[in-house]
Scaffold this active site. Sequence first.
Site, mmCIF file in Angstrom:
data_model
loop_
_atom_site.group_PDB
_atom_site.id
_atom_site.type_symbol
_atom_site.label_atom_id
_atom_site.label_comp_id
_atom_site.label_asym_id
_atom_site.label_seq_id
_atom_site.Cartn_x
_atom_site.Cartn_y
_atom_site.Cartn_z
ATOM 1 N N ASP A 88 -1.825 2.306 -5.061
ATOM 2 C CA ASP A 88 -3.561 2.542 -4.070
ATOM 3 C C ASP A 88 -4.397 1.031 -4.650
ATOM 4 O OD1 ASP A 88 -1.983 4.497 -3.514
ATOM 5 O OD2 ASP A 88 -2.927 5.909 -5.124
ATOM 6 N N HIS A 120 0.999 -1.311 -0.188
ATOM 7 C CA HIS A 120 -0.011 -0.214 0.237
ATOM 8 C C HIS A 120 0.669 1.509 -0.289
ATOM 9 C CE1 HIS A 120 -3.611 1.849 0.437
ATOM 10 N NE2 HIS A 120 -4.650 1.358 0.339
#
Length: 433
Positions: free
Chosen positions: A409, A405
């Site tokens: 995204d 992450h």
Amino acid sequence: MALFTFKLPDIGEGISEAEIVGWHVKVGDRVEEDQPIADMMTDKATVEMESPVAGIVVRLAGEPGDQVAIGAMLVEIEVEGEAVAAPSPSEAEVPGAVGIEAATPTSVRPEPVEGPSFSSSAVAVEKVEGFDRLSPNGGEVATSAVLASPAVRARAKELGIDLSQVKPTGDRIRHADLDAYLLYGQGQGYRPAGRSAKRADETVKVIGMRRRIAENMAASKRHIPHFTYVEEIDVTALEELREQLNAGRGAGENGRPKLTMLPLLIVAICKVLPDFPMLNARYDDEAGVVTRHGSVHLGMATQTDAGLMVPVIRDAQDRNVWQLASEIRRLADAARTGKAKSEELSGSTLTLTSLGPLGGIATTPVINRPEVAIIGPNRVIERPVFRGKDIVAAKLMNLSISCDHRVVDGWDAASFVQAVRKLLEAPAFLFVG
């Protein structure tokens, strides 16, 4: 008599130390020149070290699981003649060779061996002479030779199991066969109805490949904030196409591989990745640099007797489905037999992991650090679905993706999977430029 010091040579991978996986000798044993003395593990492979001299072993560097620095003493051997020390790694004429050339007590030097000999400890086998045993129903089984890896033999020795009493389920005795022997005893397979099997407590030292896996997985989960996205894909048309391709090309004949789902999935991944370059990337979190790769070097998570290994399909984007199928089979066989080369086990930019028929409903795979994504197809199942007002049978598969992450995204990961889904549900587009 004199003392010969055999120092751990440079194994040719730019490493500073290697782990002792197992000893083939013990203090007091007599060894001959070129006799295997130890299995040493680097980050990528297990290297079998051979004695450059003949003599009596008087000292070993440590126990399995210990680390030995390059150039440090590995074994001390009492030999005839004057005391001689093996050269340091920088002085060795053939760095990385098994049985590195060293100054021996005589004037004759052994011929250097070309390059390192990599072999997984799960591959080296020892014949246990033929034996008679009873099958579960009491019938006699023909005498035959039985094979077992060093790791299996070592575990059997620790457990006090006579390998001649163990019934192999395949071409050699495996850890699962030892488990079955512990569960069911001699005969393996018989258990009185209504009784649960007992087995002794077992303490297993985490070393070698299993320790590498543990360290890598811990580092991945510790450093990477994972998130996982799962989507259901209708692969009915894809499965029909796969069956047609197999039938049309005579899959399985003349060495031609049978197409599984994986080559078709890889084609879809490679066609979509140019639009999502952040997924085909490696993240150096210490330097704060993300490298987005133009070529797809696809890692294939492969289960072996020694643990999980990740051989790499180089330039997967340049291969057709048949070439991919052949390379998948070749690399998987090399990994499972310990013949995979060091360069075939490193440099992946994205990893694909599949449990095959054990695929489950959904998975949350752990990223192969320093990559930023890993893809996991799950089991194909047939279920009723609505097509308009009609209910029809469809073959469905969930596709999982775990991402870093910090780099990827959620929107990008989901968009990537949806793009792959469109290709898999309309597979004719897989073959359109």
